[in-house]
Enzyme design. Structure first.
Site, PDB file in Angstrom:
ATOM      1  N   HIS A  35     -17.763  56.016  57.730  1.00  0.00           N
ATOM      2  CA  HIS A  35     -19.471  54.985  58.355  1.00  0.00           C
ATOM      3  C   HIS A  35     -20.426  54.451  57.389  1.00  0.00           C
ATOM      4  O   HIS A  35     -21.128  54.147  57.363  1.00  0.00           O
ATOM      5  CB  HIS A  35     -20.233  56.569  57.603  1.00  0.00           C
ATOM      6  CG  HIS A  35     -19.953  57.600  58.647  1.00  0.00           C
ATOM      7  ND1 HIS A  35     -20.896  58.084  59.894  1.00  0.00           N
ATOM      8  CD2 HIS A  35     -19.938  58.401  58.022  1.00  0.00           C
ATOM      9  CE1 HIS A  35     -20.884  58.906  60.096  1.00  0.00           C
ATOM     10  NE2 HIS A  35     -19.859  59.894  59.302  1.00  0.00           N
ATOM     11  N   SER A 131     -10.232  59.792  71.692  1.00  0.00           N
ATOM     12  CA  SER A 131     -10.441  58.895  72.604  1.00  0.00           C
ATOM     13  C   SER A 131     -10.703  57.555  72.907  1.00  0.00           C
ATOM     14  O   SER A 131     -10.450  57.051  73.845  1.00  0.00           O
ATOM     15  CB  SER A 131     -12.578  59.723  72.880  1.00  0.00           C
ATOM     16  OG  SER A 131     -12.540  59.233  71.623  1.00  0.00           O
ATOM     17  N   GLU A 163     -16.486  52.529  75.774  1.00  0.00           N
ATOM     18  CA  GLU A 163     -16.918  54.187  74.497  1.00  0.00           C
ATOM     19  C   GLU A 163     -18.728  53.874  74.496  1.00  0.00           C
ATOM     20  O   GLU A 163     -19.201  54.663  74.845  1.00  0.00           O
ATOM     21  CB  GLU A 163     -16.378  54.442  73.175  1.00  0.00           C
ATOM     22  CG  GLU A 163     -16.933  55.545  72.955  1.00  0.00           C
ATOM     23  CD  GLU A 163     -15.904  56.579  72.316  1.00  0.00           C
ATOM     24  OE1 GLU A 163     -14.518  55.934  72.266  1.00  0.00           O
ATOM     25  OE2 GLU A 163     -16.052  57.232  72.041  1.00  0.00           O
ATOM     26  N   ASP A 175     -12.612  52.542  65.253  1.00  0.00           N
ATOM     27  CA  ASP A 175     -11.102  53.567  66.598  1.00  0.00           C
ATOM     28  C   ASP A 175     -10.332  52.917  67.248  1.00  0.00           C
ATOM     29  O   ASP A 175      -9.489  52.909  66.720  1.00  0.00           O
ATOM     30  CB  ASP A 175     -12.010  54.969  66.766  1.00  0.00           C
ATOM     31  CG  ASP A 175     -12.492  55.796  65.723  1.00  0.00           C
ATOM     32  OD1 ASP A 175     -12.988  55.411  64.256  1.00  0.00           O
ATOM     33  OD2 ASP A 175     -13.231  56.442  66.527  1.00  0.00           O
TER      34      ASP A 175
HETATM   35  P1  NG1 Z   1     -14.304  59.714  64.757  1.00  0.00           P
HETATM   36  O1  NG1 Z   1     -15.008  60.933  63.328  1.00  0.00           O
HETATM   37  O2  NG1 Z   1     -13.487  59.175  65.431  1.00  0.00           O
HETATM   38  O3  NG1 Z   1     -15.457  60.714  65.406  1.00  0.00           O
HETATM   39  C1  NG1 Z   1     -16.658  58.073  64.155  1.00  0.00           C
HETATM   40  C2  NG1 Z   1     -16.650  57.090  64.790  1.00  0.00           C
HETATM   41  C3  NG1 Z   1     -16.397  55.586  64.074  1.00  0.00           C
HETATM   42  C4  NG1 Z   1     -16.883  56.040  63.068  1.00  0.00           C
HETATM   43  C5  NG1 Z   1     -16.298  56.788  61.869  1.00  0.00           C
HETATM   44  C6  NG1 Z   1     -17.208  57.320  60.879  1.00  0.00           C
HETATM   45  C7  NG1 Z   1     -16.636  57.227  67.290  1.00  0.00           C
HETATM   46  C8  NG1 Z   1     -15.867  57.453  68.395  1.00  0.00           C
HETATM   47  N1  NG1 Z   1     -16.635  57.183  66.342  1.00  0.00           N
HETATM   48  O4  NG1 Z   1     -15.427  58.692  63.500  1.00  0.00           O
HETATM   49  O5  NG1 Z   1     -16.408  54.190  64.833  1.00  0.00           O
HETATM   50  O6  NG1 Z   1     -18.009  55.544  62.833  1.00  0.00           O
HETATM   51  O7  NG1 Z   1     -17.121  58.036  62.972  1.00  0.00           O
HETATM   52  O8  NG1 Z   1     -16.579  56.106  59.952  1.00  0.00           O
HETATM   53  O9  NG1 Z   1     -17.931  58.008  67.263  1.00  0.00           O
HETATM   54 MG    MG Z   2     -14.112  60.038  69.453  1.00  0.00          MG
END
Ligand code: NG1
Ligand code: MG
Length: 389
Positions: A35, A131, A163, A175
């Site tokens: 985060h 994704s 996205e 990601d």
């Molecule tokens: P994931 O775990 O892939 O949902 C999400 C965000 C990242 C980052 C992390 C927390 C999406 C697709 N990606 O990851 O950009 O903020 O949380 O570190 O929402």
């Molecule tokens: Mg995702």
């Protein structure tokens, strides 16, 4: 799944597979720096050796046809190149559609339709970026098939835009960056503000990284994710009334402590504290790793989890149970990874204790939650690429 099985399936769905080309993009796991991406901080992910494979062939018309081996009941999803809109019922296909749409809006010509077959081996909804993996596989495929010569970091940005704007998930860049830029055997220290990055060899000597999946799907994650973003934005705005900063990550922990009461709301203050401390932890952790101090790295992983549990409040009972079970075993470090509320943990485990770790943590987790965890030893692969025979 073997490549010839995918080609056979392609031929069965779309006809002859003569001029088909194959592309692959990995999922990712974040080792520390959670985060922080949308707070302008540092992250430290690596690309996995599991991901999304796409078989692609140009068409003579402007039709896009999508088929996923993972969702066979959805059949072939079709749309015209000049009619790309988000449709709930298109489900997973909105990700590749979004990437094509962003390419076109950015003036990258996609002159022909495509037949596309996707196959993914990343568990869905586990925080391992299935994704972003689909997005990067699509972006690299378009770049190669249509000779667009787009720089890789630009493809990463287009994927994030797809996205954010097409799918409507307001994620940071971690990601897509990891899936696009990963390097075998390395993690990436990425500054999410400047996009400066550095590959760090992961020399783990007698340890391995183990992903443990809570198998708790992250139902609430999206709304809570946006809530956390809003809390951090409010905290930043209050600090900016007196401080000349662009992001929360411009502050050291001491600077934050000295000014934190500018943030009136206690919850917002805790969220900001996590963002600032996690960024600092990530930088120290990577230094420790470079010094070969795996123990210190592991301790910072543990501290990251506690901060996500207490200050950011994104862990939840399943992730906490899985991490606490790991802490009771012989691990150097264990923490949640990804957005939280479910999904996976990442653990730094002694190779010789691996079997005990899996057995004992699995049992303790089941006892605590009634759920069964899955375990994978992490293989660190390359970023998205064409697979040539
Ligand atoms: P994931 O775990 O892939 O949902 C999400 C965000 C990242 C980052 C992390 C927390 C999406 C697709 N990606 O990851 O950009 O903020 O949380 O570190 O929402
Ligand atoms: Mg995702």
């Amino acid at each position: 799944m073997k490549k010839n099985e995918l080609r056979e399936k392609f031929a069965q769905i779309f006809g002859d597979d003569g001029s088909v080309r194959t592309f692959f993009a990995p999922g990712r796991v974040n080792l520390i720096g959670e985060h922080t991406d949308y707070n302008g901080g540092h992250v430290f992910p690596c690309a996995l050796d599991i991901g999304t494979t796409v078989l692609a062939r140009k068409r003579d018309d402007k039709l896009l046809r999508f088929y996923s081996m993972n969702f066979p009941h959805a059949g072939v999803i079709e749309t015209q190149l000049d009619d790309l809109i988000y449709k709930e019922e298109d489900d997973w296909a909105n990700y590749p559609k979004g990437v094509v749409d962003v390419f076109q809006k950015e003036g990258k010509s996609i002159p022909a339709g495509l037949d596309l077959l996707f196959y993914g081996n990343i568990p869905n909804g586990a925080g391992l970026s299935s994704s972003a993996s689909i997005e990067l596989a699509t972006g690299v495929m378009l770049n190669e098939l249509f000779n667009l010569n787009i720089d890789r970091v630009q493809i990463v940005k287009y994927a994030q835009k797809a996205e954010n704007e097409f799918v409507g998930v307001n994620c940071g860049i971690m990601d897509q960056f990891a899936c696009g830029m990963g390097k075998e055997g390395h993690a990436i220290l990425l500054d999410c503000q400047s996009l400066d990055y550095k590959y760090t060899p992961l020399q783990l000597s007698d340890h391995v990284l183990v992903i443990a999946n809570t198998n708790k799907r992250r139902g609430l994650a999206d709304s809570k994710y946006n809530e956390r973003r809003a809390e951090c934005e409010r905290a930043l705005a209050e600090l900016q009334k007196e401080l000349d900063i662009q992001t929360l990550s411009d502050l050291t922990v001491d600077e934050f402590e000295a000014h934190k009461y500018l943030i009136e709301n206690e919850t917002d203050r805790k969220r900001a504290k996590h963002a600032v401390s996690e960024n600092a932890r990530t930088l120290v952790a990577v230094d420790k790793l470079n010094d070969g101090d795996l123990e210190a790295f592991g301790k910072l992983m543990n501290a990251s989890h506690l901060s996500l549990m207490k200050d950011y409040e994104v862990t939840g009972k399943e992730l906490d149970a899985l991490v606490e079970a790991a802490w009771n075993e012989d691990v150097l470090g264990a923490r949640m990874t990804g957005a939280g509320f479910g999904g996976c943990t990442i653990n730094l485990v002694n190779k010789e204790k691996l079997d005990d770790f899996i057995k004992n943590v699995g049992d303790a987790y089941e006892e605590a939650t009634g759920l069964k965890a899955d375990f994978y030893v992490v293989g660190i692969g390359d970023g998205a690429k064409e697979i040539v025979e």
